[in-house]
Design a protein around this motif. Structure first.
Motif, PDB file in Angstrom:
ATOM      1  N   TYR A   1       1.496  -9.037  -4.069  1.00  0.00           N
ATOM      2  CA  TYR A   1       1.543  -7.582  -4.409  1.00  0.00           C
ATOM      3  C   TYR A   1       0.784  -7.430  -5.938  1.00  0.00           C
ATOM      4  N   ARG A   2       0.908  -8.201  -6.560  1.00  0.00           N
ATOM      5  CA  ARG A   2       0.294  -8.111  -8.059  1.00  0.00           C
ATOM      6  C   ARG A   2      -1.193  -8.354  -7.818  1.00  0.00           C
TER       7      ARG A   2
ATOM      8  N   ARG B   1      -2.014  -2.275 -10.015  1.00  0.00           N
ATOM      9  CA  ARG B   1      -1.387  -1.077 -10.741  1.00  0.00           C
ATOM     10  C   ARG B   1      -0.006  -0.519 -10.459  1.00  0.00           C
ATOM     11  N   LEU B   2       0.515  -1.612  -9.243  1.00  0.00           N
ATOM     12  CA  LEU B   2       1.690  -1.406  -8.559  1.00  0.00           C
ATOM     13  C   LEU B   2       2.770  -1.911  -9.597  1.00  0.00           C
ATOM     14  N   GLU B   3       3.853  -1.176 -10.011  1.00  0.00           N
ATOM     15  CA  GLU B   3       4.901  -1.781 -10.719  1.00  0.00           C
ATOM     16  C   GLU B   3       5.789  -2.664  -9.629  1.00  0.00           C
ATOM     17  N   VAL B   4       6.043  -3.879  -9.892  1.00  0.00           N
ATOM     18  CA  VAL B   4       6.841  -4.776  -8.981  1.00  0.00           C
ATOM     19  C   VAL B   4       7.774  -5.277 -10.018  1.00  0.00           C
ATOM     20  N   ILE B   5       8.960  -5.284  -9.219  1.00  0.00           N
ATOM     21  CA  ILE B   5      10.244  -5.450  -9.679  1.00  0.00           C
ATOM     22  C   ILE B   5      10.518  -6.763  -8.859  1.00  0.00           C
ATOM     23  N   ALA B   6      10.341  -8.120  -9.794  1.00  0.00           N
ATOM     24  CA  ALA B   6      10.585  -9.427  -9.025  1.00  0.00           C
ATOM     25  C   ALA B   6      11.134 -10.303  -9.957  1.00  0.00           C
ATOM     26  N   PRO B   7      11.575 -11.542  -9.246  1.00  0.00           N
ATOM     27  CA  PRO B   7      12.268 -12.508 -10.061  1.00  0.00           C
ATOM     28  C   PRO B   7      11.158 -12.982 -11.238  1.00  0.00           C
TER      29      PRO B   7
ATOM     30  N   ALA C   1       0.722  -1.177   0.012  1.00  0.00           N
ATOM     31  CA  ALA C   1       0.039  -0.067   0.019  1.00  0.00           C
ATOM     32  C   ALA C   1       0.849   1.313   0.053  1.00  0.00           C
ATOM     33  N   HIS C   2       2.076   1.121   0.842  1.00  0.00           N
ATOM     34  CA  HIS C   2       2.720   2.426   0.729  1.00  0.00           C
ATOM     35  C   HIS C   2       3.583   2.549  -0.621  1.00  0.00           C
ATOM     36  N   ALA C   3       3.911   1.779  -1.442  1.00  0.00           N
ATOM     37  CA  ALA C   3       4.314   1.879  -2.587  1.00  0.00           C
ATOM     38  C   ALA C   3       3.391   2.375  -3.519  1.00  0.00           C
ATOM     39  N   ALA C   4       2.062   1.767  -3.440  1.00  0.00           N
ATOM     40  CA  ALA C   4       1.147   2.149  -4.219  1.00  0.00           C
ATOM     41  C   ALA C   4       0.551   3.575  -4.244  1.00  0.00           C
ATOM     42  N   VAL C   5       0.374   3.932  -2.827  1.00  0.00           N
ATOM     43  CA  VAL C   5      -0.090   5.349  -2.581  1.00  0.00           C
ATOM     44  C   VAL C   5       1.015   6.268  -2.783  1.00  0.00           C
ATOM     45  N   ALA C   6       2.380   5.974  -2.533  1.00  0.00           N
ATOM     46  CA  ALA C   6       3.478   7.051  -3.088  1.00  0.00           C
ATOM     47  C   ALA C   6       3.933   7.211  -4.348  1.00  0.00           C
ATOM     48  N   GLY C   7       3.434   6.115  -5.098  1.00  0.00           N
ATOM     49  CA  GLY C   7       4.057   6.032  -6.612  1.00  0.00           C
ATOM     50  C   GLY C   7       5.235   5.377  -6.653  1.00  0.00           C
TER      51      GLY C   7
END
Length: 148
Positions: free
Chosen positions: A135-136, A141-147, A118-124
């Motif tokens: 997370y996905r 809509r959150l850009e996730v960097i993952a394996p 939520a912190h990542a989503a709200v803060a962009g």
């Protein structure tokens, strides 16, 4: 010298900051045999792109392995900006947790993960994590960097 609109355009086109999940930091700190190389590489890439961010939840999860604030802060150094949790992230985390439980989620304490998402989503921010599925699912809509 660039004009003000040109400077603003360059600043606005920079990648957003990356919120780094505690597991990724711990992979590097503990030298995890499977994930250390991947996590260290992704942290370095994110640092090259812009700011690395942690919040109080991430800080507390990492702190378990340290005997003092000074040792933890020494390990983190100046690489990570410390950002507070926005109140709206708390609200969004609660709603995501409610959906998780309604969908049959059994884990009783995943709320810290929802706070992080939520912190990542709200803060962009973008989110660097190894736990991409949750997370996905709950922050689509959150850009996730993952394996892969």
């Amino acid at each position: 010298m660039a004009s003000e609109p040109a400077r603003r355009l360059v600043r606005d086109s920079a990648p957003p900051a990356v919120l780094v999940d505690s597991r990724v930091i711990l992979d590097v700190v503990t030298g995890d045999p499977r994930w250390c190389e991947w996590s260290a590489g992704k942290i370095a890439e994110a640092r090259d792109d812009g700011a690395l961010v942690i919040n109080p939840v991430i800080y507390s999860e990492i702190s378990v392995g340290y005997d003092s604030v000074e040792l933890l802060d020494g390990m983190l150094g100046s690489d990570y900006e410390r950002h507070p949790l926005p109140w709206t992230a708390g609200f969004l985390a609660g709603k995501a947790f409610k959906r998780y439980r309604a969908n049959g989620g059994q884990k009783r304490s995943p709320l810290p993960d929802f706070y992080i998402g939520a912190h990542a989503a709200v803060a962009g921010y973008r989110l660097l994590t190894r736990d991409a599925a949750r997370y996905r699912t709950y922050f689509p809509r959150l850009e996730v960097i993952a394996p892969d």
